[in-house]
Scaffold this active site. Structure first.
Site, PDB file in Angstrom:
ATOM      1  N   GLU A  52       0.837  -1.196   0.000  1.00 15.28           N
ATOM      2  CA  GLU A  52       0.000   0.000   0.000  1.00 15.28           C
ATOM      3  C   GLU A  52       0.874   1.249   0.000  1.00 15.28           C
ATOM      4  O   GLU A  52       1.940   1.254   0.622  1.00 15.28           O
ATOM      5  CB  GLU A  52      -0.887  -0.019   1.254  1.00 15.28           C
ATOM      6  CG  GLU A  52      -1.852   1.132   1.389  1.00 15.28           C
ATOM      7  CD  GLU A  52      -2.807   0.924   2.558  1.00 15.28           C
ATOM      8  OE1 GLU A  52      -3.366   1.931   3.029  1.00 15.28           O
ATOM      9  OE2 GLU A  52      -2.990  -0.239   3.004  1.00 15.28           O
ATOM     10  N   GLU A  97      -3.074  10.524   3.000  1.00 17.71           N
ATOM     11  CA  GLU A  97      -4.207  10.535   3.916  1.00 17.71           C
ATOM     12  C   GLU A  97      -4.355  11.905   4.573  1.00 17.71           C
ATOM     13  O   GLU A  97      -3.378  12.465   5.073  1.00 17.71           O
ATOM     14  CB  GLU A  97      -4.032   9.480   5.001  1.00 17.71           C
ATOM     15  CG  GLU A  97      -4.005   8.062   4.468  1.00 17.71           C
ATOM     16  CD  GLU A  97      -3.678   7.044   5.539  1.00 17.71           C
ATOM     17  OE1 GLU A  97      -4.463   6.087   5.700  1.00 17.71           O
ATOM     18  OE2 GLU A  97      -2.648   7.191   6.220  1.00 17.71           O
TER      19      GLU A  97
END
Length: 277
Positions: A166, A170
């Site tokens: 990943e 964010e």
């Protein structure tokens, strides 16, 4: 930081305004049944160029592009009727991915059919295909609210019969003057980095990006490099993903979720992937 049809025929004229698949909202019954090219070129990107949406026509093979003026773009999908569990205090609902005014909205609200003691619903949008080394870009505006994450990332994992790899951008709703970068390699994380933006990301759209190389990941804000990582990098081709969710049990990271202002909405203007030659 996982599908999707229609109500009354009279609503077809509005079909591109709401809903994940072809634009229609979903009922409670439906909810229940659901389930650049080189580094040097990239560094030369100007702020002005970063604001311009890519052309829609003739997307080359191996590239990906999503813009939302016509609703749900081909080659993309949204999660519906399940939950990640753990710190994710939402069930993904396709009705929480909408298209209005040429943009996509990912919405957090009270779930119409809550299950498994999860009272909230969230929106998640993703590519159907997997992508590797290249430049990943999004033009977006996150949510400002305690306890919330708005994201843009690549992900693959056991549900794809792959290791968990990943790469993250964010936004923590408790402070939208910062952005958090992170990545996981074979489920190993712990690479968080906080970047001070110098602006409030919720006040306007900005372009955020990362370049994924074999030996480094470089993150950008409005075309300017702001951070790079070089150790223990992901290696597995992944889907391109975006989601908006509220957390549980992670108050030290996100603050406790404040649901006084739901629905909460993150907005996206376009998404692009350009592979390296």
């Amino acid at each position: 930081m996982k599908q999707l049809s229609r109500i009354l025929p009279l609503l077809l004229a509005a079909a591109l305004l709401t809903g994940c698949s072809k634009g229609g909202d979903t009922s409670a019954a439906e909810q229940q049944s659901a389930i650049s090219t080189t580094e040097a070129a990239s560094e030369a990107v100007t702020d002005k160029a970063a604001e311009v949406a890519p052309p829609v026509e003739a997307i080359p093979e191996g590239h990906a592009y999503a813009e939302f003026t016509s609703g749900m773009p081909e080659g993309w999908e949204c999660a519906d009727g399940w939950t990640n569990g753990s710190m994710f205090n939402v069930t993904w609902r396709r009705r929480n991915v909408t298209f209005n005014d040429g943009r996509m909205q990912l919405i957090i609200d009270n779930d119409l059919t809550p299950s498994a003691d999860i009272p909230y619903a969230g929106g998640e949008f993703r590519s159907r295909e997997f992508y590797g080394h290249g430049r990943y870009e999004v033009r977006m505006k996150p949510i400002k609210n305690d306890g919330v994450v708005s994201s843009f990332f690549t992900y693959t994992g056991p549900t794809d019969n792959n290791p968990w790899d990943e790469i993250d951008i964010e936004f923590l709703g408790k402070d939208t003057t910062i952005v958090q970068f992170n990545y996981f390699t074979n489920s190993q994380g712990g690479h968080e980095h906080i970047h001070e933006l110098g602006f409030d990301a919720t006040e306007d759209f900005h372009t955020y990006a990362f370049e994924w190389y074999e030996d480094k990941i470089i993150w950008y804000v409005d075309g300017a490099e702001v951070y790079r990582a070089t150790e223990n990098l992901p290696v597995t081709e992944s889907k391109i993903m975006m989601n908006a969710w509220c957390g549980e049990g992670v108050d030290g990271w996100l603050n406790a979720f404040n649901d006084a202002n739901v629905p909460l909405t993150a907005e996206y203007e376009w998404v692009r992937f350009t592979p390296f030659e």
